[in-house]
Design an enzyme around this catalytic site. Sequence first.
Site, PDB file in Angstrom:
ATOM      1  N   LYS A  50      -2.724   1.895  -4.480  1.00  0.00           N
ATOM      2  CA  LYS A  50      -3.403   0.607  -4.297  1.00  0.00           C
ATOM      3  C   LYS A  50      -4.671   0.779  -3.460  1.00  0.00           C
ATOM      4  CE  LYS A  50       0.955  -1.764  -4.916  1.00  0.00           C
ATOM      5  NZ  LYS A  50       2.161  -2.335  -4.299  1.00  0.00           N
ATOM      6  N   GLN A  94       4.441  -3.889   1.407  1.00  0.00           N
ATOM      7  CA  GLN A  94       5.098  -3.022   0.425  1.00  0.00           C
ATOM      8  C   GLN A  94       6.623  -3.121   0.551  1.00  0.00           C
ATOM      9  OE1 GLN A  94       3.456  -1.192  -2.025  1.00  0.00           O
ATOM     10  NE2 GLN A  94       5.539  -0.918  -2.798  1.00  0.00           N
ATOM     11  N   ASP A 117       0.112 -10.885  -4.287  1.00  0.00           N
ATOM     12  CA  ASP A 117       1.219 -10.468  -5.155  1.00  0.00           C
ATOM     13  C   ASP A 117       1.804 -11.668  -5.914  1.00  0.00           C
ATOM     14  OD1 ASP A 117       1.728  -7.741  -5.253  1.00  0.00           O
ATOM     15  OD2 ASP A 117       2.749  -7.713  -3.309  1.00  0.00           O
TER      16      ASP A 117
END
Length: 280
Positions: A50, A94, A117
Site C-alpha cells: 500500500k 491493518q 477502507d
Amino acid sequence: MAATIIDGKALAEKVKKRTAAAAEGLRRRPGLAVILVGDDPASRVYVNGKERDCAQCGFLSFEHKLDAGTSQEELLALVDRLNRDDAVDGILCQLPLPKHLDEETVLNAIAPDKDVDCFHPVNVGRLSIGAPVFLPCTPAGVMEMLREYGISPAGKRCVVLGRSNIVGKPMAMLLTQADGTVTVCHSRTPDLAAVTLEADILVSAVGRVGLVTADMVKAGAVVIDVAMNRNAEGKLCGDVDYAAVAEKASYITPVPGGVGPMTRAMLMANILTAARNHGA
Ligand code: NAP
C-alpha cells in the site's frame, strides 16, 4: 472456446495512473496514515504494498508502527490524533489486530471522512442507500473490471458466494445498484450448484480451494474469483477450478493477477476522493 482473461494487474496499473494524474491537479498531496500493530509478516507485506502504491500515485504515506503489546487506549489515542491531522486524508488500520484489541471499536473510531477502507457503519449505510462517499475496495475493483471489459450487470442474473461485511454483502449491493438480479449464497445454502448454474455473473468470495467446479458454471458465464487461498502445494489460488472453468466461461479472473491488484488500486481512488473532500 476458452474464456477471455480479465487482467486485473494491467487494469490496476491503469487505475493508479489515472489516480496519479488526477492528484497532480490538487493543491497538496493526498496523505494516507497506515497503522500496523505487531509483527505479522503477511500484514507487513500488505502495508509495504500500500505504501508503494501511494508513492506511485504521488501520495504521502505516514506509517505508524506500534508494538504488539499496544493497549486499546493507546491505539484509540493515535486514531484520534490522526482524525484531527489535516495532512491525513485517509486512515488505514491493518487487520488483523492482536487478540487483546477490539477491531470493531478501533475501526468505528476512524472518522467516516477518513475511512478509505469503507468499513465504518456510516459509510456502509451510505452505500446501502445508494449514496456512497467511498466504495468498498474489493467489490469496487470487481465493478471496475466489469466496466473495463464492457460487461453490464443490468438485467443479468448475478450470484455472489459469501456474505461477509467486507466482500460478499457490499458486492451484492453494488451489483444490485447496477441493476443486476442478485442472489447471495453462504455456508447454509443447500445445493450451491443449482444456484450458481443460473448465474450470468458469478462472484466467488468464500476462501475454499476448488469450491467452484466447471459443472457449477453456466456456459458463457462471467466468473470473478475474489478468494486468495493456498493450495496443497502452497501456491496462491482462488475458489474456482480455474483451468476447467476457463474452458466454459466467457470471462474469468485469474488468481493471482485478478481482483487482488484491483483492491489496492481502488484504495488509492478512495484516498483521492477523501483528499478532494478535504479541499486538497
Ligand atoms: P469470510 O469473512 O471468511 O467469509 C466467507 C464467506 O463464505 C461467509 O459468508 C461464509 O458463509 C461463506 N462460505 C463458507 N463456506 C461456504 C460454502 N461451502 N459455500 C458457500 N459459502 C460459503 O471471508 P472474506 O473476508 O469475505 O474473504 C473471502 C475470500 O476472499 C478469502 O479467500 C479472502 O482471502 C479473499 N479476499 C480477497 C480480497 C482481494 O483483494 N482479492 C479481499 C478480501 C478478501 P457464512 O456467512 O455462513 O459463514
